[in-house]
Design an enzyme around this catalytic site. Sequence first.
Site, PDB file in Angstrom:
ATOM      1  N   GLU A   1       0.919  -1.314  -0.080  1.00  0.00           N
ATOM      2  CA  GLU A   1      -0.132   0.102   0.128  1.00  0.00           C
ATOM      3  C   GLU A   1       0.802   1.207  -0.007  1.00  0.00           C
ATOM      4  O   GLU A   1       0.729   2.288  -0.766  1.00  0.00           O
ATOM      5  CB  GLU A   1      -0.955  -0.085   1.131  1.00  0.00           C
ATOM      6  CG  GLU A   1      -1.943  -1.147   1.224  1.00  0.00           C
ATOM      7  CD  GLU A   1      -2.817  -0.959   0.022  1.00  0.00           C
ATOM      8  OE1 GLU A   1      -3.190  -0.067  -0.544  1.00  0.00           O
ATOM      9  OE2 GLU A   1      -3.284  -2.178  -0.259  1.00  0.00           O
ATOM     10  N   THR A   2       2.000   1.241   0.866  1.00  0.00           N
ATOM     11  CA  THR A   2       2.832   2.472   1.097  1.00  0.00           C
ATOM     12  C   THR A   2       3.529   2.655  -0.587  1.00  0.00           C
ATOM     13  O   THR A   2       3.613   3.759  -1.052  1.00  0.00           O
ATOM     14  CB  THR A   2       3.672   2.378   2.198  1.00  0.00           C
ATOM     15  OG1 THR A   2       2.923   2.271   3.436  1.00  0.00           O
ATOM     16  CG2 THR A   2       4.447   3.845   2.243  1.00  0.00           C
TER      17      THR A   2
ATOM     18  N   ARG B   1       9.604  -9.256  -6.078  1.00  0.00           N
ATOM     19  CA  ARG B   1       9.577 -10.551  -6.232  1.00  0.00           C
ATOM     20  C   ARG B   1       8.642 -11.030  -7.373  1.00  0.00           C
ATOM     21  O   ARG B   1       8.791 -12.238  -7.943  1.00  0.00           O
ATOM     22  CB  ARG B   1       9.062 -11.422  -5.049  1.00  0.00           C
ATOM     23  CG  ARG B   1       7.658 -11.130  -4.567  1.00  0.00           C
ATOM     24  CD  ARG B   1       7.126 -11.783  -3.116  1.00  0.00           C
ATOM     25  NE  ARG B   1       6.008 -11.305  -2.701  1.00  0.00           N
ATOM     26  CZ  ARG B   1       5.027 -11.946  -3.056  1.00  0.00           C
ATOM     27  NH1 ARG B   1       4.717 -12.795  -3.842  1.00  0.00           N
ATOM     28  NH2 ARG B   1       3.793 -11.405  -2.637  1.00  0.00           N
TER      29      ARG B   1
ATOM     30  N   TYR C   1       6.964  -6.724  16.930  1.00  0.00           N
ATOM     31  CA  TYR C   1       6.970  -5.957  15.771  1.00  0.00           C
ATOM     32  C   TYR C   1       7.970  -4.749  15.964  1.00  0.00           C
ATOM     33  O   TYR C   1       8.449  -4.420  14.876  1.00  0.00           O
ATOM     34  CB  TYR C   1       5.428  -5.535  15.512  1.00  0.00           C
ATOM     35  CG  TYR C   1       5.198  -4.547  14.206  1.00  0.00           C
ATOM     36  CD1 TYR C   1       5.117  -5.126  13.061  1.00  0.00           C
ATOM     37  CD2 TYR C   1       5.162  -3.231  14.377  1.00  0.00           C
ATOM     38  CE1 TYR C   1       4.903  -4.327  11.820  1.00  0.00           C
ATOM     39  CE2 TYR C   1       4.840  -2.448  13.263  1.00  0.00           C
ATOM     40  CZ  TYR C   1       4.885  -3.069  11.926  1.00  0.00           C
ATOM     41  OH  TYR C   1       4.560  -2.180  11.144  1.00  0.00           O
TER      42      TYR C   1
ATOM     43  N   LYS D   1      11.325  -3.790  14.017  1.00  0.00           N
ATOM     44  CA  LYS D   1      11.585  -2.488  13.223  1.00  0.00           C
ATOM     45  C   LYS D   1      12.858  -1.519  13.769  1.00  0.00           C
ATOM     46  O   LYS D   1      13.597  -0.751  12.868  1.00  0.00           O
ATOM     47  CB  LYS D   1      10.323  -1.606  13.399  1.00  0.00           C
ATOM     48  CG  LYS D   1       9.174  -2.355  12.576  1.00  0.00           C
ATOM     49  CD  LYS D   1       9.273  -2.291  11.040  1.00  0.00           C
ATOM     50  CE  LYS D   1       8.041  -2.622  10.409  1.00  0.00           C
ATOM     51  NZ  LYS D   1       8.244  -2.741   8.932  1.00  0.00           N
TER      52      LYS D   1
ATOM     53  N   ARG E   1      -6.039  -7.268   6.817  1.00  0.00           N
ATOM     54  CA  ARG E   1      -5.054  -7.103   8.193  1.00  0.00           C
ATOM     55  C   ARG E   1      -6.220  -6.705   9.151  1.00  0.00           C
ATOM     56  O   ARG E   1      -6.478  -5.397   9.812  1.00  0.00           O
ATOM     57  CB  ARG E   1      -3.988  -6.240   8.279  1.00  0.00           C
ATOM     58  CG  ARG E   1      -2.924  -6.273   7.234  1.00  0.00           C
ATOM     59  CD  ARG E   1      -1.671  -5.494   7.441  1.00  0.00           C
ATOM     60  NE  ARG E   1      -0.779  -5.652   6.628  1.00  0.00           N
ATOM     61  CZ  ARG E   1       0.476  -5.299   6.467  1.00  0.00           C
ATOM     62  NH1 ARG E   1       0.683  -4.178   7.229  1.00  0.00           N
ATOM     63  NH2 ARG E   1       1.380  -5.684   5.737  1.00  0.00           N
TER      64      ARG E   1
END
Length: 276
Positions: free
Chosen positions: A66-67, A89, A180, A184, A215
Amino acid sequence: MKLLEISWGKALGFFAVLLAVIAAVLQHLENCEQTIYTRMTHDLKTLAEDFRQKNKSCFILGASGETGKELLKEIVERKLFSKITLIGRRQLTFEDKAFENLVQEVVDFEKLDDYAAVFQGHDVGYCCLGTTKAKAGADGFIRVDHDYVLKSAELAKAGGCSHFNLESSKGADKTSGFLYLKVKGQVEADIEPLGFERFSVYRPAVLMVDRQESRPTEWFFRKVLGPISSMFPTAMSIPIQSVTRAMVANTLIPAGEKVEILENKAIYDLGKAPEK
């Protein structure tokens, strides 16, 4: 009846206090982050014109997400780079002719060393790679969000990239107890010593976007935070367009620090900066 009125009065009083506390917390979150872009003095239009004259090239990792999709759209519309390479990919398809001159390189992220040539000759790199623990499992999440990202950064640095842009997350911290945020934060810390001329880290809060990918947790927070964001736009969320506009605008602005971390409010402020 009198007891009922008293109970209702207590309940209303409790909710009033609760709302006041929530509002105070959100106001604190809205204002607690320092931002170097509170007063935008840069003429982005002039900076963009100057930038185009330099005939720079860039690559985008994660352009199918999305980003990455929004970032690609922003970059193509602004016509800032003489060459744009998508590294992923799989091959992506575009109907709009504006995307017909893109270069696409398909790689196997498990064997990135075999594709070192793909990362050569780019001035600016944007990394929007990412998955979730729910989708890939804990090991898969670490492999994508840390290992793939770090190896890509290493190859980009070896290939001559001078400005590496990383989409991270609000609260990223390598010492965090949450996987998470820990991953990061760790990848941020591992990329910094590579020594890019400029390393820009973006730490957005919950992204306000309707994902094609499911999500559930993020969907729930978007629904809850939607009304809140209208009053406190940077307390807990941010529109995805603000993030991508900020990434592009920051590319144009001359570097201040060699390593810069843009927290959610800084991203929001930069993302809404007008082209004068």
